[in-house]
Design a protein around this motif. Structure first.
Motif, mmCIF file in Angstrom:
data_model
loop_
_atom_site.group_PDB
_atom_site.id
_atom_site.type_symbol
_atom_site.label_atom_id
_atom_site.label_comp_id
_atom_site.label_asym_id
_atom_site.label_seq_id
_atom_site.Cartn_x
_atom_site.Cartn_y
_atom_site.Cartn_z
ATOM 1 N N MET A 108 42.325 28.203 55.393
ATOM 2 C CA MET A 108 41.069 27.808 55.642
ATOM 3 C C MET A 108 39.877 28.913 55.517
ATOM 4 N N ASP A 109 38.536 28.379 55.507
ATOM 5 C CA ASP A 109 37.471 29.108 55.513
ATOM 6 C C ASP A 109 37.418 29.730 54.175
ATOM 7 N N THR A 110 37.941 29.320 53.127
ATOM 8 C CA THR A 110 37.751 30.140 51.909
ATOM 9 C C THR A 110 36.949 29.089 50.650
ATOM 10 N N ILE A 111 36.824 29.846 49.635
ATOM 11 C CA ILE A 111 36.274 29.110 48.501
ATOM 12 C C ILE A 111 36.987 29.467 47.339
ATOM 13 N N HIS A 112 37.604 28.892 46.820
ATOM 14 C CA HIS A 112 38.355 29.050 45.215
ATOM 15 C C HIS A 112 37.498 28.712 44.059
ATOM 16 N N ARG A 113 37.242 29.472 43.144
ATOM 17 C CA ARG A 113 36.649 28.950 42.015
ATOM 18 C C ARG A 113 37.708 28.973 40.871
ATOM 19 N N PHE A 114 37.567 28.126 39.889
ATOM 20 C CA PHE A 114 38.575 28.013 38.889
ATOM 21 C C PHE A 114 37.810 27.369 37.608
ATOM 22 N N LEU A 115 38.793 27.407 36.437
ATOM 23 C CA LEU A 115 38.122 27.179 35.082
ATOM 24 C C LEU A 115 39.287 26.134 34.424
ATOM 25 N N PHE A 116 38.874 25.204 33.932
ATOM 26 C CA PHE A 116 39.747 24.587 32.808
ATOM 27 C C PHE A 116 39.606 25.312 31.469
ATOM 28 N N GLU A 117 40.432 26.357 31.166
ATOM 29 C CA GLU A 117 40.345 27.125 29.930
ATOM 30 C C GLU A 117 40.003 26.696 28.567
ATOM 31 N N ASP A 118 40.675 25.449 28.491
ATOM 32 C CA ASP A 118 40.689 24.603 27.307
ATOM 33 C C ASP A 118 39.436 23.719 27.085
ATOM 34 N N ILE A 120 29.442 25.919 48.331
ATOM 35 C CA ILE A 120 29.595 25.909 46.883
ATOM 36 C C ILE A 120 28.317 26.514 46.212
ATOM 37 N N ILE A 121 27.187 26.326 46.548
ATOM 38 C CA ILE A 121 26.123 26.729 45.795
ATOM 39 C C ILE A 121 25.787 28.223 46.158
ATOM 40 N N GLY A 122 26.068 28.459 47.474
ATOM 41 C CA GLY A 122 25.699 29.843 48.009
ATOM 42 C C GLY A 122 26.611 30.828 47.236
ATOM 43 N N SER A 123 27.968 30.474 46.868
ATOM 44 C CA SER A 123 28.778 31.270 46.347
ATOM 45 C C SER A 123 28.311 31.955 44.979
ATOM 46 N N ASN A 124 27.261 31.155 44.354
ATOM 47 C CA ASN A 124 26.803 31.622 42.939
ATOM 48 C C ASN A 124 25.602 32.751 43.057
ATOM 49 N N LEU A 125 25.265 32.992 44.536
ATOM 50 C CA LEU A 125 24.125 34.159 44.650
ATOM 51 C C LEU A 125 24.876 35.499 44.181
ATOM 52 N N LYS A 126 24.165 36.186 43.278
ATOM 53 C CA LYS A 126 24.795 37.423 42.670
ATOM 54 C C LYS A 126 24.341 38.638 43.369
ATOM 55 N N ASP A 150 24.376 33.160 52.915
ATOM 56 C CA ASP A 150 23.868 34.275 52.185
ATOM 57 C C ASP A 150 24.781 34.721 51.231
ATOM 58 N N GLU A 151 24.778 35.852 50.540
ATOM 59 C CA GLU A 151 25.642 36.108 49.363
ATOM 60 C C GLU A 151 26.976 36.688 50.027
ATOM 61 N N GLN A 152 27.071 36.881 51.291
ATOM 62 C CA GLN A 152 28.394 37.158 51.657
ATOM 63 C C GLN A 152 29.008 36.029 52.289
ATOM 64 N N LEU A 153 28.524 34.920 51.937
ATOM 65 C CA LEU A 153 29.019 33.407 52.394
ATOM 66 C C LEU A 153 29.227 33.540 54.122
ATOM 67 N N ARG A 154 28.010 33.524 54.422
ATOM 68 C CA ARG A 154 28.051 33.619 56.112
ATOM 69 C C ARG A 154 27.058 32.449 56.332
ATOM 70 N N LEU A 155 27.407 31.487 56.810
ATOM 71 C CA LEU A 155 26.984 30.180 57.067
ATOM 72 C C LEU A 155 26.276 30.026 58.616
ATOM 73 N N ARG A 156 25.196 29.107 58.514
ATOM 74 C CA ARG A 156 24.491 28.636 59.808
ATOM 75 C C ARG A 156 24.075 27.465 59.770
ATOM 76 N N GLY A 157 23.702 26.533 60.464
ATOM 77 C CA GLY A 157 23.110 25.248 60.438
ATOM 78 C C GLY A 157 23.040 24.547 61.737
ATOM 79 N N MET A 158 22.400 23.433 61.513
ATOM 80 C CA MET A 158 22.238 22.243 62.527
ATOM 81 C C MET A 158 21.928 21.125 62.277
#
Length: 291
Positions: A1-11, A51-57, A80-88
């Motif tokens: 848990m506490d992960t995000i996996h990116r993937f691609l359908f290569e074909d 998901i959207i934050g993981s695109n920060l370069k 943030d770009e380090q995938l540190r969350l906060r919210g309410m």
């Protein structure tokens, strides 16, 4: 848990992400006692923001605010770009520990809970002015609201499947890239229909198990996971600097009307309290002149 996996359908020229939040999500909720319906919406927002934050370069922070006129009047989540969350969440719904003594509440859609309102994106990157975008809360669910937002803002067909409860907040994201129709005219429709068979509980499966179960005939490249954390440390120095900027007279006037200065950090759930001694700490008396 506490992960995000990116993937691609290569074909197929279709990309995706699977986010699974556990301890980080529970830590975010620990400092508050939300009603299950409000917690559910906030968890789904945490998943899609990751998901959207993981695109920060570059160093920066993306924040989403869902504002409305319903019993859940505000949801805030940033990453943030380090995938540190906060919210309410801001809600008039009864806390979870009080609902236990009454019959289960009916299930409401995000549209019914939020009411009429808007989604605001704020993107802050280093050495640049903040970028803001406003769109209506156009959709019955958090997934539908963000599907509409992503399709309009990126001009790419996008789908989301989200689920959240007291223990986990998860999300599956798929996006059709520009060459998808050229690679396989039926590819996007096929992948979308297979993903529609997904059950919410399956979002907590391992990425290999989930993708194999849904898309067992497709060639999928899975990239190394990135870790996600809840990051909301106390920052008393920031509050002291705020009081310092207000000036001695204003701080003195506030303490004249109240015994303590209380400052709430709503997004992190922290409270900062200062007594009369803070005046001399921040504004030391000038030394006496003897000659």
């Amino acid at each position: 848990m506490d992960t995000i996996h990116r993937f691609l359908f290569e074909d197929l020229d279709i990309r995706g992400s699977l986010v699974q939040l556990g301890p980080a999500w529970r830590s975010l909720c620990t400092v508050r006692d939300y009603a299950p319906a409000a917690r559910h919406l906030l968890g789904e927002l945490a998943a899609v923001t990751t998901i959207i934050g993981s695109n920060l370069k570059t160093p920066g922070r993306v924040r989403f605010q869902l504002q409305g006129t319903g019993p859940v009047s505000l949801l805030v989540m940033d990453c943030d770009e380090q995938l540190r969350l906060r919210g309410m969440a801001r809600t008039t719904l009864e806390p979870a520990n009080q609902e236990a003594t009454v019959s289960p509440a009916p299930t409401f859609t995000a549209k019914e809970l939020l009411g009429d309102g808007q989604l605001m994106l704020t993107l802050q990157t280093a050495h640049a002015e903040p970028y803001q975008s406003l769109v209506p809360n156009d959709g019955e669910t958090i997934a539908a609201i963000f599907e509409h937002y992503l399709t309009q803002s990126e001009q790419l067909s996008s789908r989301l499947w989200l689920a959240a409860d007291a223990e986990t907040a998860c999300g599956l994201f798929l996006q059709k890239l520009p060459d998808a129709d050229w690679r396989d005219a039926d590819g996007w429709n096929r992948i979308e229909q297979l993903a529609n068979t997904l059950q919410p509980a399956e979002l907590a499966l391992s990425v290999e198990t989930l993708l194999t179960r849904l898309f067992n005939t497709e060639n999928i490249r899975v990239y190394p996971p990135r870790m996600v954390t809840w990051h909301c440390p106390r920052d008393e120095e920031k509050i002291r600097n705020l009081l310092l900027a207000m000036g001695r007279d204003e701080v003195t006037d506030i303490l004249a009307d109240a015994e303590m200065i209380s400052v709430a950090d709503e997004i992190c759930g922290h409270e900062y309290r200062f007594g009369p001694e803070i005046i001399d700490e921040l504004f030391p008396p000038a030394g006496r002149v003897l000659h």
